[in-house]
Design a protein around this motif. Structure first.
Motif, short mmCIF file in Angstrom:
data_model
loop_
_atom_site.label_atom_id
_atom_site.label_comp_id
_atom_site.label_asym_id
_atom_site.label_seq_id
_atom_site.Cartn_x
_atom_site.Cartn_y
_atom_site.Cartn_z
N GLN A 52 -43.67 38.86 69.63
CA GLN A 52 -44.09 38.08 70.80
C GLN A 52 -45.14 37.19 70.47
OE1 GLN A 52 -45.06 41.86 73.31
NE2 GLN A 52 -43.49 40.91 74.91
N ARG A 53 -46.22 37.62 69.51
CA ARG A 53 -47.20 36.96 69.22
C ARG A 53 -46.74 35.66 68.29
NH1 ARG A 53 -49.83 41.86 68.35
NH2 ARG A 53 -49.21 41.74 65.91
N ARG A 54 -45.84 35.78 67.63
CA ARG A 54 -45.19 34.98 66.56
C ARG A 54 -44.33 33.98 67.66
NH1 ARG A 54 -43.64 35.21 61.44
NH2 ARG A 54 -45.49 36.87 61.19
N LEU A 55 -43.62 34.30 68.61
CA LEU A 55 -43.04 33.36 69.33
C LEU A 55 -44.11 32.78 70.28
CD1 LEU A 55 -39.69 35.32 70.50
CD2 LEU A 55 -39.99 33.71 68.67
N GLN A 56 -45.23 33.32 70.84
CA GLN A 56 -45.99 32.40 71.37
C GLN A 56 -46.68 31.44 70.34
OE1 GLN A 56 -46.91 32.81 74.61
NE2 GLN A 56 -48.55 31.04 74.19
N GLN A 57 -46.84 31.64 69.41
CA GLN A 57 -47.48 30.52 68.47
C GLN A 57 -46.47 29.37 68.19
OE1 GLN A 57 -48.11 32.70 64.72
NE2 GLN A 57 -49.71 33.86 65.47
N ARG A 58 -44.94 29.79 68.24
CA ARG A 58 -43.93 29.03 68.08
C ARG A 58 -43.95 27.90 69.51
NH1 ARG A 58 -38.56 28.22 69.97
NH2 ARG A 58 -37.19 27.14 68.25
N SER A 59 -44.36 28.61 70.62
CA SER A 59 -44.33 27.78 71.79
C SER A 59 -45.62 26.91 71.75
CB SER A 59 -44.38 28.76 72.98
OG SER A 59 -43.36 29.71 73.25
N GLU A 60 -46.55 27.39 71.31
CA GLU A 60 -47.61 26.23 71.23
C GLU A 60 -47.66 25.22 70.27
OE1 GLU A 60 -50.99 29.16 70.06
OE2 GLU A 60 -51.00 30.16 72.12
N MET A 61 -46.90 25.58 69.16
CA MET A 61 -46.85 24.56 68.19
C MET A 61 -45.56 23.46 68.73
SD MET A 61 -46.48 26.22 64.39
CE MET A 61 -45.12 27.36 64.92
N ARG A 80 -41.44 24.60 60.54
CA ARG A 80 -41.97 26.01 60.74
C ARG A 80 -41.16 26.46 62.22
NH1 ARG A 80 -47.96 26.67 60.95
NH2 ARG A 80 -47.46 28.94 61.42
N ILE A 81 -40.96 25.57 63.27
CA ILE A 81 -40.64 25.75 64.49
C ILE A 81 -39.10 26.12 64.23
CG2 ILE A 81 -39.67 24.91 66.68
CD1 ILE A 81 -42.34 23.28 66.66
N HIS A 82 -38.43 25.32 63.38
CA HIS A 82 -37.06 25.47 63.07
C HIS A 82 -36.88 27.12 62.22
CE1 HIS A 82 -33.05 24.78 61.92
NE2 HIS A 82 -33.06 25.10 60.68
N GLU A 83 -37.85 27.17 61.48
CA GLU A 83 -37.48 28.58 60.55
C GLU A 83 -37.71 29.68 61.41
OE1 GLU A 83 -40.74 28.15 57.63
OE2 GLU A 83 -39.63 26.89 56.23
N GLU A 85 -36.27 29.87 64.60
CA GLU A 85 -35.25 29.87 65.57
C GLU A 85 -34.48 31.21 65.39
OE1 GLU A 85 -32.61 28.94 68.39
OE2 GLU A 85 -34.64 28.12 67.90
N PRO A 86 -34.24 31.86 64.21
CA PRO A 86 -33.57 33.17 64.24
C PRO A 86 -34.22 34.36 64.99
CG PRO A 86 -33.23 32.23 62.16
CD PRO A 86 -34.19 31.23 62.97
N LEU A 87 -35.51 34.12 64.83
CA LEU A 87 -36.46 35.12 65.61
C LEU A 87 -36.51 34.92 67.08
CD1 LEU A 87 -38.51 37.53 65.05
CD2 LEU A 87 -40.16 35.72 65.14
N ARG A 88 -36.27 33.76 67.72
CA ARG A 88 -36.20 33.55 68.88
C ARG A 88 -34.99 33.77 69.52
NH1 ARG A 88 -33.52 30.94 72.20
NH2 ARG A 88 -32.18 30.39 70.74
N ALA A 89 -33.69 33.69 68.86
CA ALA A 89 -32.50 34.12 69.26
C ALA A 89 -32.49 35.52 69.20
CB ALA A 89 -31.41 33.76 68.12
N ALA A 140 -36.92 42.32 59.66
CA ALA A 140 -36.40 41.43 58.49
C ALA A 140 -36.79 39.85 58.64
CB ALA A 140 -34.90 41.37 58.48
N LEU A 141 -36.67 39.54 60.24
CA LEU A 141 -37.20 38.32 60.47
C LEU A 141 -38.60 38.01 60.31
CD1 LEU A 141 -34.79 37.83 63.46
CD2 LEU A 141 -34.48 36.91 61.29
N LEU A 142 -39.65 38.84 60.46
CA LEU A 142 -41.08 38.70 60.45
C LEU A 142 -41.34 38.53 59.13
CD1 LEU A 142 -42.48 41.32 63.00
CD2 LEU A 142 -42.67 39.07 63.20
N VAL A 143 -40.79 39.18 57.97
CA VAL A 143 -41.04 39.17 56.68
C VAL A 143 -40.34 37.87 56.03
CG1 VAL A 143 -41.03 40.07 54.52
CG2 VAL A 143 -41.56 41.66 56.44
N PRO A 144 -41.11 36.90 55.55
CA PRO A 144 -40.54 35.79 54.69
C PRO A 144 -39.75 36.14 53.64
CG PRO A 144 -42.75 36.08 54.15
CD PRO A 144 -42.34 36.86 55.20
#
Length: 407
Positions: A52-61, A80-83, A85-89, A140-144
């Motif tokens: 949730q925090r990571r997606l909030q950062q994505r929305s702010e970006m 970074r926003i594009h990267e 996208e799998p987490l958002r899905a 898996a999506l949180l870890v680069p």
């Protein structure tokens, strides 16, 4: 009263690793006017909150960046926003499943027993789907992705304390890694092997190429200790010997000696000399041995195993690149964060990482506290995979914890 329990684990069990654990025991038939306790507890788990925090950062970006901007900063932000996208899905799947679960929970109060049974079955499937997202998909999506997954591994083995017994064990360790490579479907090539008169090995260099070879073998660096009764010991006393292992990242050989990202040619002092030691008529008669010194770091590489100076020079530069890359990777880890201290601390190659106790038929990895009661299976390579898997999981868990901090 029938109760269900669900555990979410994202790390190894203690004492091997820090563990993020969640558990809940909700009623099997919750009232329709209450939220499902299991799903609520899942939403409070560290993994889901990090998402949730990571997606909030994505929305702010997204709110700050201009899609048609050509600035380098905006392009990097869009990347970074594009990267993410799998987490958002995956989060969208989570929310859809959560909504279906809420609807299904209300059907548990249906007066029709058949409808209740169907709702209970559907509820179990939806809970399993949520747990799968939280336990496997989100981490898996949180870890680069690994930046070193494509690298091969170069293993340098050197007999330590213990005299001839140490050299004998070094030969067995070398064979262990060759057998491991065969079991993993990798390609192993012994490029240097300084044998002793009793069939042991003073030092050796082994190249292993294959998928994730370096990523899985990198934690083998350190001191390997063996405790056993030597064949020459008539009183049955247990002796302790050691073998030092150094695992270096090996990039694809592009045919060029110089790697501009690691060093410049003017930084390397090249010396040629005659080979030394036992050998055929070629030894001691031509200047085929090569010694390289990287002046900024003081790293020295000597190579005399090949017959020609050209071959030794190529091999020496290959080793130099591997050592400099290893140095760079270690510095990168330390600069980011020291969350992997218990794995990376063996980078000085002086820490005892594993003990092979033959009388007790036990192999123990001291970093993760794991012991296997089958020395033979480990020395044959197949049993070693258990240690590699656990070390890889520990590394992945530390990366996940780092992602929690960063998000």
């Amino acid at each position: 009263m029938l109760r269900t329990a669900l555990r979410l684990r994202v790390c190894l069990p203690p004492p091997r690793a820090r563990t993020f654990r969640w558990s809940a025991t909700p009623h099997a038939q919750p009232r329709a006017d209450t939220k499902d306790n299991v799903a609520v507890a899942l939403e409070k788990s560290p993994v889901v909150q990090a998402v949730q925090r990571r997606l909030q950062q994505r929305s702010e970006m997204q709110a700050k960046v201009q899609p048609d901007s050509n600035t380098a900063e905006d392009k990097q932000t869009l990347q970074r926003i594009h990267e993410m996208e799998p987490l958002r899905a995956a989060w969208e799947e989570w929310e859809n499943t959560r909504n279906l679960l809420a609807e299904t929970t209300r059907l548990l109060q249906d007066p029709d027993p058949t409808m209740q049974a169907l709702a209970q079955e559907e509820r179990s499937e939806l809970l399993a789907r949520l747990a799968g997202l939280a336990e496997r998909t989100f981490p898996a999506l949180l870890v680069p992705p690994s930046a070193t997954a494509h690298l091969a591994a170069m293993l340098e083995l050197k007999a330590g304390v213990g005299g001839s017994e140490s050299s004998l064990f070094a030969a067995e360790v070398l064979r262990m890694y060759v057998r491991l490579a065969q079991a993993m479907g990798w390609h192993a090539n012994i490029v240097a092997n300084n044998e002793t008169d009793n069939g042991g090995v003073k030092d050796a260099v082994l190249e292993i190429k294959g998928e994730r070879a370096y990523d899985l073998l990198r934690w083998e660096s350190g001191v390997h200790r063996v405790q056993r009764v030597p064949a020459t010991e008539f009183n049955g006393r247990v002796h302790t010997s050691t073998v030092a292992v150094l695992v270096l990242p090996l990039a694809e050989d592009k045919g060029s000696e110089v790697d501009e990202e690691l060093f410049k040619m003017e930084e390397v002092k090249v010396e040629v000399m005659r080979s030394r030691g036992a050998g055929g008529q070629h030894v001691n008669k031509t200047e085929s041995a090569v010694r390289l010194t990287h002046l900024p770091t003081g790293i020295t590489v000597s190579m005399q195993d090949e017959r020609s100076q050209h071959q030794n020079r190529r091999r020496a530069f290959q080793v130099l690149r591997a050592r400099l890359m290893d140095r760079k990777l270690i510095e990168d880890v330390k600069n980011r964060r020291d969350v992997r201290r218990n794995l990376v601390s063996s980078a000085d190659r002086s820490e005892k990482i594993r003990t092979y106790n033959f009388p007790q038929d036990r192999v123990t990895d001291h970093r993760i506290g794991l012991s296997l009661m089958n020395v033979e299976a480990v020395m044959e390579g197949e049993g070693l995979r258990d240690f590699l898997d656990e070390l890889a999981k520990k590394h992945q868990d530390d990366l996940l914890e780092e992602a929690f901090v960063a998000s």
